[in-house]
Design an enzyme around this catalytic site. Sequence first.
Site, PDB file in Angstrom:
ATOM      1  N   ASP A 157      17.106  28.712 -33.579  1.00  0.00           N
ATOM      2  CA  ASP A 157      17.159  27.255 -33.694  1.00  0.00           C
ATOM      3  C   ASP A 157      17.565  26.841 -35.101  1.00  0.00           C
ATOM      4  O   ASP A 157      18.304  25.870 -35.277  1.00  0.00           O
ATOM      5  CB  ASP A 157      15.806  26.625 -33.347  1.00  0.00           C
ATOM      6  N   TYR A 158      17.082  27.567 -36.110  1.00  0.00           N
ATOM      7  CA  TYR A 158      17.463  27.251 -37.487  1.00  0.00           C
ATOM      8  C   TYR A 158      18.961  27.468 -37.701  1.00  0.00           C
ATOM      9  O   TYR A 158      19.609  26.682 -38.388  1.00  0.00           O
ATOM     10  CB  TYR A 158      16.653  28.061 -38.508  1.00  0.00           C
ATOM     11  N   LEU A 183      10.811  25.387 -34.818  1.00  0.00           N
ATOM     12  CA  LEU A 183      12.059  26.080 -34.508  1.00  0.00           C
ATOM     13  C   LEU A 183      11.930  27.579 -34.766  1.00  0.00           C
ATOM     14  O   LEU A 183      11.308  27.990 -35.732  1.00  0.00           O
ATOM     15  CB  LEU A 183      13.201  25.529 -35.373  1.00  0.00           C
ATOM     16  N   ASP A 184      12.567  28.360 -33.897  1.00  0.00           N
ATOM     17  CA  ASP A 184      12.638  29.795 -34.157  1.00  0.00           C
ATOM     18  C   ASP A 184      13.897  30.066 -34.982  1.00  0.00           C
ATOM     19  O   ASP A 184      14.640  29.145 -35.333  1.00  0.00           O
ATOM     20  CB  ASP A 184      12.604  30.600 -32.858  1.00  0.00           C
ATOM     21  N   SER A 185      14.144  31.329 -35.300  1.00  0.00           N
ATOM     22  CA  SER A 185      15.257  31.661 -36.197  1.00  0.00           C
ATOM     23  C   SER A 185      16.614  31.252 -35.610  1.00  0.00           C
ATOM     24  O   SER A 185      17.496  30.803 -36.341  1.00  0.00           O
ATOM     25  CB  SER A 185      15.245  33.141 -36.551  1.00  0.00           C
TER      26      SER A 185
END
Length: 83
Positions: free
Chosen positions: A41-42, A37-39
């Site tokens: 997505d987090y 996950l990218d930021s």
Amino acid sequence: MNTEEILEKINEILIDEFEVDAEVISPESNLKDTLGLDSLDYVDLVVTIEANFGVKLGEADFVGIATFQDFYNLIETKIQHKN
């Protein structure tokens, strides 16, 4: 909600909302590496978990979270403290 129900619900969210392959989810797997996950997505993950479990998560909550089991334990602890 018991531990097994929490685990199943988290996995269901990861599979349905984040298109994570069920086969790659295991308690000892590295959460960040496995999810990829990218930021943003987090942020989505935090919002989704908060909405589904009625808990609040902050940046400090993720310090020391490495595996899926760590994440399950975090959510379970948050739910217990909420009740």
